[in-house]
Write an enzyme that holds these catalytic residues in place. Structure first.
Site, short mmCIF file in Angstrom:
data_model
loop_
_atom_site.label_atom_id
_atom_site.label_comp_id
_atom_site.label_asym_id
_atom_site.label_seq_id
_atom_site.Cartn_x
_atom_site.Cartn_y
_atom_site.Cartn_z
N LYS A 74 0.86 -1.21 -0.04
CA LYS A 74 0.01 -0.02 0.04
C LYS A 74 0.79 1.21 0.16
O LYS A 74 1.99 1.22 0.68
CB LYS A 74 -0.91 0.00 1.15
CG LYS A 74 -2.09 1.07 1.31
CD LYS A 74 -2.86 0.78 2.50
CE LYS A 74 -3.95 1.90 2.48
NZ LYS A 74 -4.80 1.50 4.09
N SER A 149 -9.72 1.77 3.12
CA SER A 149 -8.92 2.48 2.09
C SER A 149 -7.83 1.74 1.61
O SER A 149 -7.24 2.07 0.36
CB SER A 149 -8.18 3.47 2.76
OG SER A 149 -7.38 2.94 4.01
N SER A 173 -9.94 -0.81 7.09
CA SER A 173 -9.33 -0.44 5.74
C SER A 173 -8.64 -1.64 5.17
O SER A 173 -8.14 -1.72 4.06
CB SER A 173 -8.25 0.59 6.03
OG SER A 173 -9.00 1.76 5.93
#
Lengths: 480, 481
Positions: A74, A149, A173
């Protein structure tokens, strides 16, 4: 099966058996990215050069747990010399001069890092639509969001653009996008994985974890990233576990609590039916299932939306245009430079949370908001502890629905509500995993959340592994 | 000053701790390096970095707390103090808000007006900020440059109770604090370099009134004399306002050294809301008895105790005790000499006279000169044993200071031994008597002072080596019987 559909453990077996070389694997995943990325858009940065370098070093690291395995990271985890944007214009060109501890660990384990994945700006969001750059599309249906997210990481795993990925989870997330994308996502116990190098959103809630194609991969990745880090004072000192020891098809005698207050919330009936059907399977396999009563999840959500923005307002204050990242050209003096930089650099949701957090910490309001939220947090922790005195695990849905359509939720409060089942877990600091349990009538994946006590990752893995075997749906892949 | 008003002063003193590395990272704290040389991702506050507490810093804060007679917290925590400024890379300072390391202390100070106890409200830990640098002057510079070397250097902030009633007391308190920190060896305490910084809260109230008056906060006093001058100015300014029937405004004022006055910086309305909240990146600090005891052992005799002991046990005058204990190294040197020499007053005279004169002339601290404690003890014994005269001793001492040689060697090699042999002096004394008939006549007529002149002539003849007492006696024997 295609190479890009294989799991970490399958790839490892094939490498060991001499059926595949790391170079062939890397080539297959790169080709897959080439094939689907313009439709899925998982990556902000594709790190092909880095992947080649790591591949070239394979011989030195072939004993590593992830030797030759393509992994995505990420874009809020610092990578030395490689752009780490956090999905924000503010850091659009920011290249950290150091590696996050998890990235170091991936390197040591021989992983081949394919790229940095898209995310909601500074991890604030539940659909990855808050990325300053572009939307990521759900591989199961491109009109749907991948969740967020960590939407880029979950979509990349589901689309076969990497074997597995790292995400971060502050209020769901990792788990919510894993659920939307039909993959396995684990949020470890707070302090289990070092946060050093993870760009902070809400420091007391943030935790890094694996997003994988199956439970076994989750255990393997945990073996790589978990453990005490002297660079993170909140990381837990203690003996390192081998999580693969929990890969046993056995739930007999395991006590599982089903919180009535969670299941009584208004949410998608198909999701509820699917989760309860999976619970029934576990029961048939010998688990003892009982209804339990817990504090209403809406209190956790309220506390979360005070605590997380409060910490964020402070954590994001450093983006002031002085040292790195965006600096507004429109400024007559320093104060205007601060203001305009932040005005131009942050998106709406980030600004909204900074304002909420600043307000909650302001003198005269601190007691009513921040302090009260902390008290609620203590009550919620105690509530989970109370349940775990008698139960091994708690099961809830991961999200109230399957993946939402892109651009379908414009009201932020409605969006916040998609985290109702995941937020209490971060508030309590306990571990939880989202594991696929079925599909709805539109063929979109449904996720079930297994929650364990502090350091209960092993129990979670064992139950999830068993469930995976019982349901036998993990071979199913998104068609692209 | 009229007696209508009583002055109330409280001080907030920042002390830079002299640990080798910074409070939350491994960077060096060395002063005077190239700009931004002592920095790393952590102290630069780069995204994703986290603080790790330097244990030594806590050790020092505990020592300071104990030395200031505080209660040491069993449970203490760090908080974030949020504000935007280019020298603050995270846009928050890690500090301590409601649970400082130490609280409820007091220290004794002394001024010409007497002895006072000044309360210490708290001692808390925090990180220092960086420094803005301007080319030329701040007005003419095109921009600001930032040096983050100082960012993350450990500080303790020592907050006093509003217990001081005169600028002189404030200066004495600050001096006492500085001495205590130096005795603990936890800070360089250099106001000019910024390792000791002082802000003051000043207010006036009518004599007899319990409630405090409206205060002004005074900043930017960069030396001990600036503290005293700034406070004196501020007291006078407030007194004049009140005399004119006007009100003092609550505000922050800065001391302008060149204008010799305080200037308003910002009012109450512009005061920051720092939005303190617990630092989530650090775990709370737990200080157990064992840790406290370990630190207690590190605390040497403090200046005030030493001062009192020098008076009571060594019989030194207050003035001597004050000068000697005013500088830790001087006190240590003094006591080291005393372990080989047992006349404290005589030693004190030498240290406060010749030694301090030479140290000041050369800009040395006590252990930087060529004189070692053992050699000073030897030299004093040479005087006491009449081997050298006091006058020759000054010459010997200066040679010791510059060369590091021991006094016995100097006396031996340069033939400076005092002549105490009567036979050896007989001829010289006789020759002086013969050459100075006028003085001899004066002596014989009872003018005692003339003896001194004759002794001086003998000393001159022997280049100071004659034992003056013996010469005096010999002259008396020859002329006054």
């Amino acid at each position: 099966m295609n190479i890009y559909d294989l799991t970490i453990h399958e790839l490892k077996e094939k490498i060991a058996a001499g059926e595949l070389t790391p170079a062939e694997i890397k080539k297959a995943y790169a080709a897959r990215i080439n094939e689907v990325e313009d439709r899925v858009k998982s990556y902000i940065t594709i790190t092909d050069e880095l992947a080649e370098e790591e591949l070239a070093d394979y011989e030195n690291k072939k004993e590593g747990l992830l030797a030759g395995i393509p992994i995505a990271v990420k874009d809020n985890m610092s990578t030395d010399g490689i752009k780490t944007s956090c999905g924000s214009k503010m850091l659009e060109n920011y290249k950290p001069p150091y590696d996050a501890t998890v990235v170091e660990k991936l390197n040591e384990a021989g992983a081949v890092i394919m790229g940095k994945t898209n995310m909601d700006e500074f991890a604030m969001g539940s659909s990855t639509e808050n990325s300053a750059f572009f939307d990521t599309h759900n591989p199961w249906n491109l009109n749907h969001a991948p969740g967020g997210s960590s939407g880029g990481s979950a979509a990349a795993v589901a689309a076969g653009e990497c074997a597995a990925a790292l995400g971060s989870d502050t209020g769901g997330s990792i788990r919510q996008p894993a659920s939307y994308c039909g993959v396995v996502g684990l949020k470890p116990t707070y302090g289990m994985v070092s946060r050093y190098g993870l760009v902070a959103f809400a420091s007391s809630l943030d935790q890094i974890g694996p997003i994988t194609k199956d439970v076994e991969d989750s255990a393997i990745l945990m073996n790589v990233i978990a453990g005490h880090d002297p660079k993170d004072s909140t990381s837990i000192e203690g003996k390192k576990e081998d999580y693969t020891e929990y890969l046993k098809e056995d739930v007999s005698g395991m006590k599982i609590g089903i919180p009535e207050e969670y299941f009584n919330l208004e949410f998608d009936e198909e999701v509820k039916a699917s989760v309860l059907a999976a619970v029934e399977k576990l029961k048939e396999a010998g688990a003892e299932v009982e209804t339990v009563h817990m504090i209403d999840a809406s209190y956790a959500l309220a506390a979360y939306y005070v605590i997380a923005p409060a910490e964020a307002s402070s954590n994001l204050a450093r983006y002031d245009g002085v040292r790195y990242g965006l600096r507004s050209e429109q400024a007559a003096d320093i104060s205007e430079m601060f203001t305009n930089t932040r005005l131009e650099g942050f998106g709406d949701e980030v600004k909204r949370r900074i304002m909420i957090g600043t307000y909650a910490l302001s003198s005269g309001y601190y007691d009513a908001y921040y302090l009260k939220a902390q008290k609620v947090r203590t009550l919620i922790k105690d509530d989970f502890d109370r349940i775990f005195n008698d139960f091994d695990l708690i099961i809830t849905p991961t999200a109230p629905s399957t993946a939402i359509e892109l651009e379908s939720k414009s009201d932020p409060l409605e969006m916040y509500h998609t985290d109702i089942f995941t937020v209490p877990i971060n508030i309590a600091g306990v571990p939880a995993m989202s594991v696929p349990c079925g599909f709805d009538s539109s063929e979109m994946p449904i996720g079930l959340q297994l929650i364990g006590p502090h350091f209960g990752e092993g129990k979670i893995i064992q139950a999830a592994y068993t469930l995976e075997k019982l349901l036998n749906i993990k071979e199913k892949r998104a068609e692209l | 000053m009229t007696t209508k008003y009583e002055t109330v002063i409280g001080l907030e003193v920042h002390v830079q701790l002299n640990t080798n590395s910074k409070i939350f990272c491994g960077c060096s704290t060395e002063f005077g390096k190239e700009p931004n040389e002592n920095t790393c991702p952590v102290c630069l506050g780069l995204p994703g970095t986290l603080p790790v507490l330097n244990k030594k810093v806590v050790d020092y804060a505990i020592m300071a707390g104990l030395a200031l007679n505080c209660d040491i917290a069993e449970y203490s925590k760090f908080d974030r103090k949020n504000y935007f400024y280019p020298d603050l890379p995270k846009a928050y300072q890690i500090s301590q808000f409601d649970l400082p390391v130490a609280e409820n202390g007091e220290i004794e100070i002394e001024t010409e007006a007497g002895i006072f106890n000044i309360g210490v409200t708290r001692v808390h830990l925090e990180e220092d900020a960086g420094k803005l640098i301007h080319e030329g002057s701040i007005d003419k510079s095109k921009g600001s440059l930032v040096d983050y070397n100082r960012t993350g250097v450990p500080l303790i902030e020592i907050v006093s109770e509003p217990d001081m009633r005169t600028p002189a007391q404030a200066k004495a308190y600050l001096t006492e604090l500085k001495m205590i920190m130096e005795y603990l060896d936890i800070s360089d305490c250099n106001m000019e370099e910024g390792s000791l910084r002082c802000d003051a809260n000043v207010s006036l109230r009518p004599v007899g009134q319990e409630e405090f008056g409206i205060k002004a906060e005074l900043k930017n006093m960069n030396s001990f004399s600036a503290v005293e001058k700034g406070l004196e100015y501020e007291v006078k300014r407030q007194q004049e306002l009140l005399d004119e029937g006007k009100k003092v405004v609550q505000e922050t004022r800065t001391w302008d050294e060149s204008l010799n006055k305080t200037i308003s910086m910002r009012g109450k309305e512009e005061a920051h809301d720092y939005r303190y909240f617990p630092e989530p990146d650090l775990v709370p600090l737990e200080i157990d008895e064992a840790w406290k005891e370990e630190m207690q052992k590190e605390i040497p005799e403090l200046p005030r105790e030493k001062y009192k002991r020098f008076i009571s046990e060594l019989g030194l005058p207050e003035y001597d005790a004050g000068v000697l204990t005013g500088d830790k190294d001087l006190a240590v040197f003094f006591e080291e000499v005393l372990s080989d020499y047992d006349d404290p007053k005589n030693l004190s005279n030498w240290m406060m006279g010749e030694f301090l004169r030479l140290l000041n002339e050369n800009g040395h601290s006590p252990f930087e000169s060529g004189v070692s404690p053992i050699n000073l003890a030897k030299m004093l014994k040479l005087i006491d044993q009449d081997i050298i005269s006091g006058k020759i001793a000054k010459e010997v001492f200066e040679k010791m200071y510059n060369s590091g040689r021991d006094p016995e060697t100097i006396v031996e090699e340069e033939g400076l031994k005092q002549i105490s042999d009567q036979d050896e002096l007989e001829n010289i004394v006789d020759a002086i008597i013969e050459d100075n008939p006028d003085a001899v006549e004066d002596v014989e007529n009872g003018k005692e002072r003339a003896i001194g002149f004759l002794v001086g002539q003998v000393m001159k003849e022997t280049r100071g080596k004659a034992n003056p007492g013996l010469v005096n006696q010999m002259l008396r024997d020859k002329l006054m019987n």
